[in-house]
Scaffold this motif. Sequence first.
Motif, PDB file in Angstrom:
ATOM      1  N   ASN A   7       1.031  10.184   5.362  1.00  0.00           N
ATOM      2  CA  ASN A   7      -0.276  10.053   4.730  1.00  0.00           C
ATOM      3  C   ASN A   7      -0.445   8.638   4.176  1.00  0.00           C
ATOM      4  O   ASN A   7       0.222   8.266   3.221  1.00  0.00           O
ATOM      5  CB  ASN A   7      -0.348  11.090   3.603  1.00  0.00           C
ATOM      6  N   GLY A   8      -1.315   7.861   4.814  1.00  0.00           N
ATOM      7  CA  GLY A   8      -1.533   6.483   4.355  1.00  0.00           C
ATOM      8  C   GLY A   8      -1.374   5.473   5.471  1.00  0.00           C
ATOM      9  O   GLY A   8      -1.758   4.315   5.336  1.00  0.00           O
ATOM     10  N   CYS A  35      -9.028   0.213  -2.866  1.00  0.00           N
ATOM     11  CA  CYS A  35      -8.449   0.470  -1.564  1.00  0.00           C
ATOM     12  C   CYS A  35      -7.905   1.886  -1.594  1.00  0.00           C
ATOM     13  O   CYS A  35      -6.927   2.172  -2.253  1.00  0.00           O
ATOM     14  CB  CYS A  35      -7.325  -0.522  -1.330  1.00  0.00           C
ATOM     15  N   PHE A  80       2.441   8.619   1.630  1.00  0.00           N
ATOM     16  CA  PHE A  80       3.209   9.818   1.293  1.00  0.00           C
ATOM     17  C   PHE A  80       3.808  10.412   2.559  1.00  0.00           C
ATOM     18  O   PHE A  80       3.149  10.425   3.606  1.00  0.00           O
ATOM     19  CB  PHE A  80       2.315  10.871   0.631  1.00  0.00           C
ATOM     20  N   GLY A  92      -7.315   5.741   0.516  1.00  0.00           N
ATOM     21  CA  GLY A  92      -7.387   6.470   1.768  1.00  0.00           C
ATOM     22  C   GLY A  92      -6.070   7.030   2.244  1.00  0.00           C
ATOM     23  O   GLY A  92      -5.032   6.790   1.651  1.00  0.00           O
ATOM     24  N   LYS A  93      -6.159   7.789   3.323  1.00  0.00           N
ATOM     25  CA  LYS A  93      -4.969   8.459   3.810  1.00  0.00           C
ATOM     26  C   LYS A  93      -4.217   7.621   4.830  1.00  0.00           C
ATOM     27  O   LYS A  93      -4.749   6.682   5.351  1.00  0.00           O
ATOM     28  CB  LYS A  93      -5.321   9.810   4.398  1.00  0.00           C
ATOM     29  N   GLU A 138      -3.624   7.821  -6.188  1.00  0.00           N
ATOM     30  CA  GLU A 138      -3.594   6.432  -5.726  1.00  0.00           C
ATOM     31  C   GLU A 138      -3.009   5.487  -6.765  1.00  0.00           C
ATOM     32  O   GLU A 138      -2.957   4.280  -6.551  1.00  0.00           O
ATOM     33  CB  GLU A 138      -4.996   5.962  -5.344  1.00  0.00           C
ATOM     34  N   HIS A 178       0.867  -1.179   0.000  1.00  0.00           N
ATOM     35  CA  HIS A 178       0.000   0.000   0.000  1.00  0.00           C
ATOM     36  C   HIS A 178       0.898   1.222   0.000  1.00  0.00           C
ATOM     37  O   HIS A 178       1.932   1.252   0.665  1.00  0.00           O
ATOM     38  CB  HIS A 178      -0.904   0.011   1.242  1.00  0.00           C
ATOM     39  N   GLN A 179       0.471   2.242  -0.753  1.00  0.00           N
ATOM     40  CA  GLN A 179       1.339   3.406  -0.833  1.00  0.00           C
ATOM     41  C   GLN A 179       1.091   4.374   0.324  1.00  0.00           C
ATOM     42  O   GLN A 179       0.039   4.372   0.943  1.00  0.00           O
ATOM     43  CB  GLN A 179       1.162   4.111  -2.173  1.00  0.00           C
TER      44      GLN A 179
END
Lengths: 622, 458
Positions: free
Chosen positions: A309-310, B455, A295, B457-458, B185, A292-293
């Motif tokens: 962020n994330g 998927c 920032f 989101g922050k 994203e 999952h990315q």
Amino acid sequence: MAVIGEYDVIVVGAGHAGCEAAWASSRMGYETLLVTIHLETIAQMSCNPAVGGLAKGHLVREIDALGGLMGRITDETGIQFRLLNSTRGAAVQAPRAQCDKAKYRLMMKHWLENTPHLTIFQAIVTEIMVRDGKVKGIRTLDGSEFIGRAVILTPGTFLNGLIHIGLQSYPAGRANEPPSLELSQCLRRLGLKIIRLKTGTPMRLDRHTIDWSYFTPQPGDEEPVPFSFWTKKKLENKIVCYLGYTNEKTHEIIRRNLDKSPLYSGKIKGIGPRYCPSIEDKVVKFPHHNRHQFFLEPEGIDTAEIYVNGLSSSLPLEVQMEILKSIPGLDQAKILRPAYGIEYDAVLPTQLKPNLEVLEIENLFLAGQINGTSGYEEAAAQGLMAGINACLKLRGEPPFILRRDQAYIGVLIDDLISRGVEEPYRLFTSRAEYRLNLRIDNADQRLTPYGYKLGLISEDDYRLFLEKKERLQRAMVFLESQKISIPESGILTLKNYLKMPKVFFNDVIKYAAQLKELSPEERRFLEAEIKYEGYLKKQQREIEELSKVDEVRIPPNFNFQEVPGLTREAIEKLAKFNPSTLGEAKRIPGITPAAIINLLVYFKKKKPESNKKDHLDVSRET
Amino acid sequence: MNREIDLASTIVAIATPPGVGALGIIRISGPAALEIASKIFQGKHELSPWHLVQGNLFDFESGEFFDEATAVYFPASRSYTREDMVELICHGSPVILEEVVRLALKAGARMAHPGEFTLRAYLNGRIDLLQAEAVNDLIRATSLRQARLSFYQLNGRLSRKIDGLRESLIYILSQIEAAIEFPDEGILLDKEQIRKKIKEVIGELDKLIESHNLGEAMMRGVTLALVGRANVGKSTLFNALLEKDRAIVSPFPGTTRDYLEEKIKIDDLIFNLVDMAGLGKPDHPVEEEGIRRGRQLASQAEGLLIILDNSQPLCDADLEILSLARDKKAIFVLNKIDLPAQIEREKLNALAGGSKLIEVSALFRLNLDKLKRSIAEVFSPALNKNYENVIFHWREKAALERTKEALTQVLEKQNGGYSDEIIAEELRLAADTLGQLTGEIKSEEIINAIFSEFCIGK
């Protein structure tokens, strides 16, 4: 109890909603009191250090076009600017800026401190005083009373806030700040239906402990697009954000520790937002994703804090540390503030009128997270509208209500009051039926005349607006009349040339150097109006069709029992919401199409009583 | 008809057909249904939900009873109209039925408009528009096959199909919207996959649109014009196919001057046969007018039966008539095979081209079954297809065609390099149009679809 002061409007809470509300009401000439728990946290960005994004950036443009503050202050304190979706069409382009959080706070505070008719006061509000269904003022923790003709409540996540880190929890409105317990009790006593929501925020890291070489830089735009129509100075990018990814090892740690998550152990009862899931949520709901990315975003120039962020989470601190260890580049990172989840009370927004006034309590207005929304921009938009409408109410004038086809603000408020919320509500461009017309490049054309008429736009700013409008009209006439010859298409007007796919304004400028004087903003407007012309015309016809039914008027205090065929349930709901038009009646939850048909038949038979308009009389010119 | 919709009054109507029957049924629906029925009907027990109650019909004006009857009370929650309803079942004399209606009107009911019970079921949200249409089709069914298809539609089979297609569109839309809403994203749009999915939906739409051929043939009938020179036996064939002496026939050319139209049923399909004056040189001004109208009819008909006389050599007039087959589906009918052949078969076969040639004797009723089978096959090729759903109405067909048009636009705009929000706009239009068949689209659906897939989101 001592009465300390008397005001026209009292705003409780100085977050993004409260600041805009207080600004609007004092700007409209009403003596306003803004009460906040801490003077230091006025306009605090509780979560991410960014303003804008899709739909949110649109909202900020609209706030700005109406004369609100968020856009100007973002431009002043922004440290990195990007126009999102710059490769797509104008309707879905939106600005986003990383802000210096501390500077944003100070700038807003400074601005409000220098606003006439506005008094700022530090106190904890414990009670909304109501007599005979009408708001009277507020009472604070030390027993002081402030008399207010209207009260705007913007408490954010502070209502009965409960912070979770792992299985530990403690009452708070924001990390280590006291929650408003009494106020929540007070709202329950006043008979409002309360819901429980949940949100969260990621950890902040010390930038000196991150190995930046592992991450991909995400620089700002070379030519930043400002938020405010009135920002003339050139904006500068001062920081760079970085992109990174979690990995299988991270996910394994999360899965192993789910029993320590308050979310998965069932400790958190509030409903969290789907669009903003915690990292544990993402790992559980998307098991097939192997990364999952996230920032890494600096929170300001003069601080070492980095917002991740994330990686929003409510796992225990030791698990948060283990997660960081599993990510190359963050393995040595030090946490300055842990991630946490927070549960808070909100008021079911179906109990509000379209002007954001509580149905059952006259002159009490609610705005921001208390209405079930999330996001600074959603809060600010409601705050501005609540501030405007509180003043209009005191003035005895009809409310200022934006329709869904006029503004994202209209979409936002209409969604809230007609549908209610089940999770923290976030605006999306796809929530708008008329997206192609609700653009950042025409927000001023859509809304600034209203802002001026309301008294929120200064004469100087309005003059600039009118000049721009005239410039755009002249340019449009030119594009419509000027003909060119293109090898494959023959002779055609510049307008028709620009209509072709893959032809952009810069291609047109080649044929007409005088268009160079137009700003990028103005070019975007013309290009969008021309490229979307067919769609916009069609939508306009549709809007006119629909508004014929929607605009059928219902007299004030109408007795719905007079309408034959309405069910008892429908009569009760209509009496409670007291809609002034059929359009409003349609949006009352639980009102069936059959009930609308009954109303339509009944009112169509009657002669229209008068042509008095209920909304501000500003023609729609674009 | 622009009638005001009114859900407030209680309505009454005789549900059984006019004329004498063993039993007759009167329906009352609306807020006062129970009250009105209780005035007219005196039961052995009180009317209670879903119970058949025996009793007598009572004239509350004269105080006299006039028939025995049974009554059923359907409370609003579960009735046909979703309103309070009472059905009175009495003897089927028109006098009795009309008296019950008169008394119901006297007691405060209003005469129902045609279809009003179903309209109320629709407006009260019990059935969707497709289902409402199926009710009417079922009442007017002309064949068991059509009845069965309408029954499935009433049961929601077509509604589910349409909903399914709409869900596919919303799914595609949600992918595009997700890419638009969350540009950071890293969502990559698989354009080929999207095209493939849209083409699949178009394929399904095509099937439904095509089935309207069959639906039309079942409901309204396919119009076929019988054309040919004078005296080739058009009217004789017309009568033979109808199996009755409808048209006047005589050995003299030009007997038929005006045109006649009659329906025949072949399998489950209806064909409207049009007999007309022979196309050729008229001998009389009336015949001339007949020919003019005949040509016009032939040009409007959906198909032609081109009739030739086996006992005469082909002439210029025949050739001119044969050329009509160039613009329309046609069957060549070689009549009078009971007489010696004067016609060159090879030449005729060549002229017929791809069209079918059937040899008959209308007079001796030879090969008529073969002709009927050919008519069904040629003019309703959809007959043998086993459609799951059949579209019976132009409204439905038009909405399906508009949806297809919007989807074709999506494909074209995508090819033309238009931006994603334009593609989304067209896709929304397609989903909206499809939604008009049953209900409405809500943007909430798209948002939900986005979050079940991505998927974010922050």
